[in-house]
Design a protein around this motif. Structure first.
Motif, PDB file in Angstrom:
ATOM      1  N   ASP A 218       0.926  -1.048   0.234  1.00 52.53           N
ATOM      2  CA  ASP A 218       0.501  -0.120   0.328  1.00 52.53           C
ATOM      3  C   ASP A 218       1.131   1.400   0.036  1.00 52.53           C
ATOM      4  N   GLU A 219       0.497   1.943  -0.841  1.00 52.78           N
ATOM      5  CA  GLU A 219       1.493   3.433  -0.724  1.00 52.78           C
ATOM      6  C   GLU A 219       1.872   4.311   0.512  1.00 52.78           C
ATOM      7  N   THR A 220       0.617   4.014   1.774  1.00 53.59           N
ATOM      8  CA  THR A 220       0.863   4.594   2.465  1.00 53.59           C
ATOM      9  C   THR A 220       2.273   4.091   3.310  1.00 53.59           C
ATOM     10  N   THR A 221       2.018   2.631   3.362  1.00 49.75           N
ATOM     11  CA  THR A 221       3.509   2.161   3.837  1.00 49.75           C
ATOM     12  C   THR A 221       4.155   2.291   3.261  1.00 49.75           C
ATOM     13  N   PHE A 222       4.410   2.286   2.310  1.00 49.24           N
ATOM     14  CA  PHE A 222       5.525   2.148   0.767  1.00 49.24           C
ATOM     15  C   PHE A 222       6.419   4.420   1.071  1.00 49.24           C
ATOM     16  N   LEU A 223       5.635   4.664   1.519  1.00 47.81           N
ATOM     17  CA  LEU A 223       5.750   6.124   1.536  1.00 47.81           C
ATOM     18  C   LEU A 223       7.168   6.933   2.947  1.00 47.81           C
ATOM     19  N   LYS A 224       6.032   5.994   3.947  1.00 49.07           N
ATOM     20  CA  LYS A 224       6.720   6.031   5.304  1.00 49.07           C
ATOM     21  C   LYS A 224       7.949   5.267   5.339  1.00 49.07           C
ATOM     22  N   ALA A 225       8.116   3.791   4.536  1.00 47.99           N
ATOM     23  CA  ALA A 225       8.887   3.356   4.587  1.00 47.99           C
ATOM     24  C   ALA A 225      10.330   4.387   3.337  1.00 47.99           C
ATOM     25  N   LYS A 226       9.985   4.968   2.525  1.00 46.75           N
ATOM     26  CA  LYS A 226      10.735   5.848   1.539  1.00 46.75           C
ATOM     27  C   LYS A 226      11.302   6.950   2.954  1.00 46.75           C
ATOM     28  N   GLN A 227      10.688   7.160   3.257  1.00 39.32           N
ATOM     29  CA  GLN A 227      11.384   8.367   3.996  1.00 39.32           C
ATOM     30  C   GLN A 227      12.855   8.117   5.509  1.00 39.32           C
ATOM     31  N   THR A 228      12.720   6.744   5.452  1.00 43.77           N
ATOM     32  CA  THR A 228      14.195   6.221   5.975  1.00 43.77           C
ATOM     33  C   THR A 228      15.471   5.887   5.040  1.00 43.77           C
ATOM     34  N   ARG A 229      15.042   6.153   3.830  1.00 43.65           N
ATOM     35  CA  ARG A 229      16.115   6.155   2.327  1.00 43.65           C
ATOM     36  C   ARG A 229      16.552   4.855   2.863  1.00 43.65           C
ATOM     37  N   PRO A 230      15.548   3.702   2.241  1.00 45.37           N
ATOM     38  CA  PRO A 230      16.394   2.516   1.619  1.00 45.37           C
ATOM     39  C   PRO A 230      17.130   2.348   0.443  1.00 45.37           C
ATOM     40  N   TRP A 231      18.152   1.184   0.695  1.00 47.84           N
ATOM     41  CA  TRP A 231      18.744   1.134  -0.527  1.00 47.84           C
ATOM     42  C   TRP A 231      17.885   0.184  -1.708  1.00 47.84           C
ATOM     43  N   ALA A 232      17.103  -0.252  -1.141  1.00 45.58           N
ATOM     44  CA  ALA A 232      16.863  -1.240  -2.092  1.00 45.58           C
ATOM     45  C   ALA A 232      15.100  -1.877  -1.689  1.00 45.58           C
ATOM     46  N   PHE A 233      14.124  -2.344  -2.105  1.00 43.57           N
ATOM     47  CA  PHE A 233      12.831  -3.069  -1.379  1.00 43.57           C
ATOM     48  C   PHE A 233      12.902  -4.220  -2.525  1.00 43.57           C
ATOM     49  N   ILE A 234      12.358  -5.795  -1.445  1.00 40.66           N
ATOM     50  CA  ILE A 234      12.197  -6.998  -1.979  1.00 40.66           C
ATOM     51  C   ILE A 234      10.516  -7.353  -1.450  1.00 40.66           C
ATOM     52  N   THR A 235      10.247  -7.406  -2.651  1.00 39.57           N
ATOM     53  CA  THR A 235       8.690  -7.882  -2.487  1.00 39.57           C
ATOM     54  C   THR A 235       8.396  -9.689  -2.261  1.00 39.57           C
ATOM     55  N   LYS A 236       8.008  -9.456  -1.135  1.00 42.34           N
ATOM     56  CA  LYS A 236       7.521 -10.854  -0.878  1.00 42.34           C
ATOM     57  C   LYS A 236       6.230 -11.679  -2.031  1.00 42.34           C
ATOM     58  N   PRO A 237       6.244 -12.770  -1.880  1.00 43.05           N
ATOM     59  CA  PRO A 237       7.238 -13.586  -1.466  1.00 43.05           C
ATOM     60  C   PRO A 237       8.436 -13.343  -2.394  1.00 43.05           C
ATOM     61  N   PHE A 238       9.701 -13.828  -2.410  1.00 40.86           N
ATOM     62  CA  PHE A 238      10.333 -13.390  -3.618  1.00 40.86           C
ATOM     63  C   PHE A 238      11.542 -14.570  -3.522  1.00 40.86           C
ATOM     64  N   ASN A 239      11.550 -14.276  -4.409  1.00 39.35           N
ATOM     65  CA  ASN A 239      12.630 -16.075  -4.881  1.00 39.35           C
ATOM     66  C   ASN A 239      13.929 -15.343  -4.749  1.00 39.35           C
ATOM     67  N   ARG A 240      15.137 -16.687  -4.894  1.00 39.17           N
ATOM     68  CA  ARG A 240      16.393 -16.287  -4.684  1.00 39.17           C
ATOM     69  C   ARG A 240      17.162 -15.691  -5.666  1.00 39.17           C
ATOM     70  N   LEU A 241      16.732 -15.334  -7.248  1.00 41.98           N
ATOM     71  CA  LEU A 241      17.483 -14.583  -8.304  1.00 41.98           C
ATOM     72  C   LEU A 241      17.170 -12.691  -8.049  1.00 41.98           C
ATOM     73  N   ASN A 242      15.754 -12.913  -7.495  1.00 43.88           N
ATOM     74  CA  ASN A 242      15.707 -11.603  -7.233  1.00 43.88           C
ATOM     75  C   ASN A 242      16.271 -10.688  -5.620  1.00 43.88           C
ATOM     76  N   LEU A 243      16.733 -11.303  -5.056  1.00 42.66           N
ATOM     77  CA  LEU A 243      17.760 -11.794  -3.917  1.00 42.66           C
ATOM     78  C   LEU A 243      18.857 -11.294  -4.259  1.00 42.66           C
ATOM     79  N   GLN A 244      19.544 -12.245  -4.809  1.00 37.16           N
ATOM     80  CA  GLN A 244      20.925 -12.216  -5.225  1.00 37.16           C
ATOM     81  C   GLN A 244      21.022 -10.754  -6.066  1.00 37.16           C
TER      82      GLN A 244
END
Length: 243
Positions: free
Chosen positions: A88-114
């Motif tokens: 959801d957009e609200t959670t994403f915007l709150k998370a962006k404020q902490t300036r992460p380097w990346a997001f990985i969406t669950k369920p993730f696979n090995r290639l996305n993680l790598q």
């Protein structure tokens, strides 16, 4: 010999956490630990700082993932990769404020993680390696890295109010800070995305979403009055009408 990248996993689903730990080990990373609560993650990260933290956004307990990252970053700017099943957009915007380097969406696979980890590790090496000259400006999709006080600092595009030319330099202004770059306004105009920024005067470029007032010969962003040239004003009004 180069040491393995050290990663802290913060995830309250132990099945997911164990799977992550196994995959990271197989990929050649060192797992410093698994924490399921934000409070313990803060203590771990500050006592034994990892190179990267994989952080679940929706942690149980007193601190969620975003609050945990804020607490860690108040002491140490460790690169964060968020793990989230919540899009959801609200959670994403709150998370962006902490300036992460990346997001990985669950369920993730090995290639996305790598791939996500490889990009973060490579970016960190380039920023830390003294043999690699740091660029003045590196532009990503929703943020830039700018050279400031001898290191590359992350700045979200949405936080920039306007940019003011100062001969062969440019001042990037945010609500709380200013950054002086050894780049002309013309160079920045070519590099920064037109979806966010527009030249309005030979000495100014503005973040369109931050405009408060458009007058006959000036703009206002907050309390800052910015001159606007006639030709640029017509282009700006045309651009706004299209939006």
């Amino acid at each position: 010999m180069e040491h393995a990248t050290r990663i802290l996993i913060v995830e309250d689903d132990m099945v997911i956490a164990a799977n992550l730990s196994l995959q990271l080990t197989q990929l050649g990373y060192e797992v410093t630990g698994i924490e399921s609560r934000g409070e313990e993650a803060v203590s771990h990260a500050l006592a034994n700082p990892p190179d990267i933290i994989l952080m679940d956004i929706n942690l149980n307990g007193k601190l969620n993932g975003i609050e945990t990252v804020s607490a860690i970053h108040s002491e140490n700017q460790i690169p964060i990769i968020y793990l989230t099943a919540n899009s959801d957009e609200t959670t994403f915007l709150k998370a962006k404020q902490t300036r992460p380097w990346a997001f990985i969406t669950k369920p993730f696979n090995r290639l996305n993680l790598q791939r996500a980890l490889a990009l973060v590790v490579e970016q960190g090496k380039e920023m830390a390696d003294p043999k690699v000259p740091m660029p003045e400006l590196q532009v990503l999709e929703d943020r830039i890295f700018i050279r400031h006080n001898g290191k590359m600092e992350k700045l979200l595009l949405e936080d920039i109010l306007y940019i003011e030319a100062d001969r062969n330099y440019s001042n990037i202004k945010t609500l709380s800070s200013a950054y002086l770059l050894a780049s002309t306004l013309k160079v920045l105009e070519e590099k920064l995305p037109a979806a966010f920024f527009m030249r309005v005067h030979r000495s100014y470029m503005v973040n369109i979403s931050k405009l408060d007032v458009i007058g006959d010969g000036h703009l206002e962003i907050g309390r800052k009055v910015i001159p606007i040239s006639k030709s640029y004003r017509e282009r700006l009004l045309s651009r706004i009408r299209r939006v």
